[in-house]
Design a protein around this motif. Sequence first.
Motif, PDB file in Angstrom:
ATOM      1  N   SER A   1       0.845  -1.193   0.000  1.00  0.00           N
ATOM      2  CA  SER A   1       0.000   0.000   0.000  1.00  0.00           C
ATOM      3  C   SER A   1       0.875   1.237   0.000  1.00  0.00           C
ATOM      4  CB  SER A   1      -0.896  -0.006   1.244  1.00  0.00           C
ATOM      5  OG  SER A   1      -1.736   1.130   1.273  1.00  0.00           O
TER       6      SER A   1
ATOM      7  N   ALA B   1      -9.488  -5.274  -3.416  1.00  0.00           N
ATOM      8  CA  ALA B   1      -8.938  -4.048  -2.831  1.00  0.00           C
ATOM      9  C   ALA B   1      -9.883  -2.873  -3.031  1.00  0.00           C
ATOM     10  CB  ALA B   1      -7.572  -3.744  -3.455  1.00  0.00           C
ATOM     11  N   GLN B   2     -10.520  -2.811  -4.193  1.00  0.00           N
ATOM     12  CA  GLN B   2     -11.431  -1.700  -4.487  1.00  0.00           C
ATOM     13  C   GLN B   2     -12.603  -1.679  -3.509  1.00  0.00           C
ATOM     14  OE1 GLN B   2     -13.037  -1.835  -8.438  1.00  0.00           O
ATOM     15  NE2 GLN B   2     -14.017   0.169  -8.292  1.00  0.00           N
TER      16      GLN B   2
ATOM     17  N   THR C   1     -12.688  -2.300  -0.459  1.00  0.00           N
ATOM     18  CA  THR C   1     -12.346  -1.755   0.857  1.00  0.00           C
ATOM     19  C   THR C   1     -12.531  -0.245   0.910  1.00  0.00           C
ATOM     20  OG1 THR C   1      -9.998  -1.354   0.344  1.00  0.00           O
ATOM     21  CG2 THR C   1     -10.609  -3.564   1.119  1.00  0.00           C
ATOM     22  N   GLY C   2     -12.541   0.400  -0.255  1.00  0.00           N
ATOM     23  CA  GLY C   2     -12.664   1.847  -0.306  1.00  0.00           C
ATOM     24  C   GLY C   2     -11.402   2.596   0.086  1.00  0.00           C
ATOM     25  N   GLU C   3     -10.293   1.875   0.246  1.00  0.00           N
ATOM     26  CA  GLU C   3      -9.048   2.487   0.716  1.00  0.00           C
ATOM     27  C   GLU C   3      -8.135   2.944  -0.428  1.00  0.00           C
ATOM     28  OE1 GLU C   3      -7.106  -0.279   3.254  1.00  0.00           O
ATOM     29  OE2 GLU C   3      -8.803  -0.481   4.635  1.00  0.00           O
ATOM     30  N   TYR C   4      -8.436   2.529  -1.670  1.00  0.00           N
ATOM     31  CA  TYR C   4      -7.502   2.763  -2.767  1.00  0.00           C
ATOM     32  C   TYR C   4      -8.172   3.499  -3.927  1.00  0.00           C
ATOM     33  CZ  TYR C   4      -4.961  -0.888  -0.272  1.00  0.00           C
ATOM     34  OH  TYR C   4      -4.328  -1.632   0.691  1.00  0.00           O
TER      35      TYR C   4
ATOM     36  N   GLY D   1      -2.461   5.509  -0.804  1.00  0.00           N
ATOM     37  CA  GLY D   1      -3.776   5.291  -1.369  1.00  0.00           C
ATOM     38  C   GLY D   1      -3.798   4.456  -2.634  1.00  0.00           C
ATOM     39  N   TRP D   2      -2.661   3.879  -2.991  1.00  0.00           N
ATOM     40  CA  TRP D   2      -2.579   3.015  -4.175  1.00  0.00           C
ATOM     41  C   TRP D   2      -2.202   1.603  -3.770  1.00  0.00           C
ATOM     42  CZ3 TRP D   2      -3.312   3.983  -9.453  1.00  0.00           C
ATOM     43  CH2 TRP D   2      -3.692   5.293  -9.760  1.00  0.00           C
TER      44      TRP D   2
END
Length: 298
Positions: free
Chosen positions: A55, A88-89, A91-94, A58-59
């Motif tokens: 990580s 991963a998408q 999760t809303g983290e990236y 944010g990517w």
Amino acid sequence: MYTDKAIYTANLSQYSDYIPGNYHEQIRVGQLLATATYDGDPESGYLVGVSVTGSHAGWLELVWICMGENYKQKVQAADFLRYVMRRAQKTGEYVGAFTEIHMDENTNGHRDILRLAGMELKEAKNNIYELALSEVQHEDMLFSAAKSTDCLFLEELTEDVFEMLEEKLQDDKRPIPAPDYIDWDSYIQELSLICLEKDEAVGLMLFSEEKDYLVLELAYSASSKSMPGMMGTALVRARELYPPDKKILMPIVGKGAADIITRLAPEARRGDILQAVTWFDPTERGKAMEYVLEKMTK
């Protein structure tokens, strides 16, 4: 239906054939996330693939992907890659995902898989400079830089200095590619060094030796003067310790260090890499792909 199983210290040995050894320590300390994905239940289903991800601001970085024995086709690999990115998408983290692949005889196959997975591709030069000691030029600049700073080699340091260095790295808010625990004895004691200003550590260079190469494992600078001084001091010492044809690998992440190398060794070589990127929300895409890749890989 795909089912994920986390890979951590307790079960890492079960997947050692699927994950290169150089990633194991980063997985153990949580710097990288490793996951085994099964078609069905992990106890009875087939292993689809193993993913290792990182990580960065944010990517999602796709560090390593290895497919199971029954999932070797390009279409299957691309489907698994899309699955890892969708996971991963959710999760809303990236904001997106990226990867870099060193170009070799397998690159065309990797290129096909990345395209099938919907990623945008770009060829570029990597940030690893290769040079021989004999290719280092501008000796006057080299010696001047070495004399301008106060540098000490690891063989000269005491335990309290090592502790001060570790605290310095931990307190620095910048992303530094240093492990949480540094095994100081694993580096070349007479070549690795620190830089001091007013008795405070402001720079660190760690070298190891792998096969025929000297490898710059870490270059850390908290002062504008420390990087050229450390570079000059290290290269002067390397000339004393090794023959002119000794090769050096220098992975460089900062523009300042890259500029120093290209001035001292204009013939230094960089390998070719294939970069790939995916935006999870295309409507948020405000910058060019080249800009994003440049930022994510530094």
